[in-house]
Design an enzyme around this catalytic site. Structure first.
Site, PDB file in Angstrom:
ATOM      1  N   SER A  24     -12.323   4.194  45.568  1.00  0.00           N
ATOM      2  CA  SER A  24     -12.646   3.506  44.323  1.00  0.00           C
ATOM      3  C   SER A  24     -13.027   2.058  44.580  1.00  0.00           C
ATOM      4  CB  SER A  24     -11.441   3.545  43.382  1.00  0.00           C
ATOM      5  OG  SER A  24     -11.643   2.710  42.266  1.00  0.00           O
ATOM      6  N   TYR A  48      -2.987   2.096  40.942  1.00  0.00           N
ATOM      7  CA  TYR A  48      -4.014   3.062  41.351  1.00  0.00           C
ATOM      8  C   TYR A  48      -4.870   2.501  42.473  1.00  0.00           C
ATOM      9  CZ  TYR A  48      -8.486   5.555  41.147  1.00  0.00           C
ATOM     10  OH  TYR A  48      -9.634   6.233  41.475  1.00  0.00           O
ATOM     11  N   LYS A  52      -5.368   3.610  46.642  1.00  0.00           N
ATOM     12  CA  LYS A  52      -6.639   3.865  47.323  1.00  0.00           C
ATOM     13  C   LYS A  52      -6.783   2.960  48.548  1.00  0.00           C
ATOM     14  CE  LYS A  52      -8.617   6.924  44.530  1.00  0.00           C
ATOM     15  NZ  LYS A  52      -9.025   8.290  44.973  1.00  0.00           N
TER      16      LYS A  52
END
Length: 239
Positions: A24, A48, A52
């Protein structure tokens, strides 16, 4: 991260030395809404994004120490659905900006533009909306060219995937209204904790390594999302 390490260890133990990771652009450090390439600093702003970034770091270290080759595709903001409506978001109420616009459209509740004082052309945050079918095409190209892409590096290769253009939240609202042919109520609100001005992708590396150029427009992404949400209960046999 322990399960991620177990996964990669299992991959290597079973003789697989190629790993394609869906990452991402949320891993990038905040910018002022401009263009970022793969050399931009890493400073994730959410759990989040941290997950990643941590997985990328682990892959990079493992690739340097073993025979593993890895490509990390850093998505910007996916929108849309399969144009043939065979698949799409499983959620009836997606939480990203476009999902919230559809929620406002269907319920009549105002859409909130969170942050109107960013250093962008109209004060709202900038995002790069890339159609999921363009992302699917990039994955196929990465698989087909995997060995050529990774031959130049003993570590992980990172590639941005975005539309290559920035869209402000106000511009997203206006585009949404044009596609749906109906105005929605909009209210301005303050910044949310963790928000940034945003950024859009430099796709130069994707073009050079994958021969990839996005072909779908934001308008198509909105239209395909609308068509998918209309058939989603039937396709997923749920409400």
């Amino acid at each position: 991260m322990s399960k991620s390490l177990t996964l990669v260890s299992s991959v290597l133990r079973n003789g697989c030395e190629r790993f394609l990771f869906s990452s991402s652009a949320a891993v990038y450090a905040p910018s002022d809404g401009g263009c970022v390439d793969e050399r931009w600093g890493i400073a994730p702003q959410s759990p989040y994004a941290h997950s990643k970034a941590q997985f990328e770091t682990m892959l990079d270290d493992i690739a340097a120490a073993t025979k593993l080759s890895a490509i990390s595709l850093r998505y910007f903001n996916p929108v849309g659905a399969d144009p043939e409506l065979r698949s799409g978001t499983p959620s009836a109420r997606p939480t990203h900006a476009l999902g919230k616009l559809f929620e406002s459209y269907s319920t009549g509740t105002p859409f909130r533009v969170t942050g109107t004082d960013w250093p962008t052309r109209d004060g709202s945050g900038v995002r790069d909306y890339v159609h999921v079918w363009d992302l699917a095409d990039a994955h196929v190209r990465a698989l087909e060219r995997f060995d050529r892409v990774t031959a130049e590096s003993s570590r992980m290769t990172v590639v941005n995937l975005g539309s290559g253009r920035g869209t402000t939240v106000w511009e997203l609202v206006h585009t949404f209204e044009n596609v749906l042919g109906e105005d929605i109520d909009v209210v301005a609100a303050g910044r949310r904790t963790g928000d940034t001005a945003g950024a859009y992708a430099s796709n130069d590396r994707a073009l050079r390594l994958l021969g990839w150029v996005p072909t779908f427009t934001l308008e198509q992404g909105i239209e395909d999302t609308a068509r998918w949400l209309a058939v989603r209960p039937h396709r997923l046999n749920s409400v």
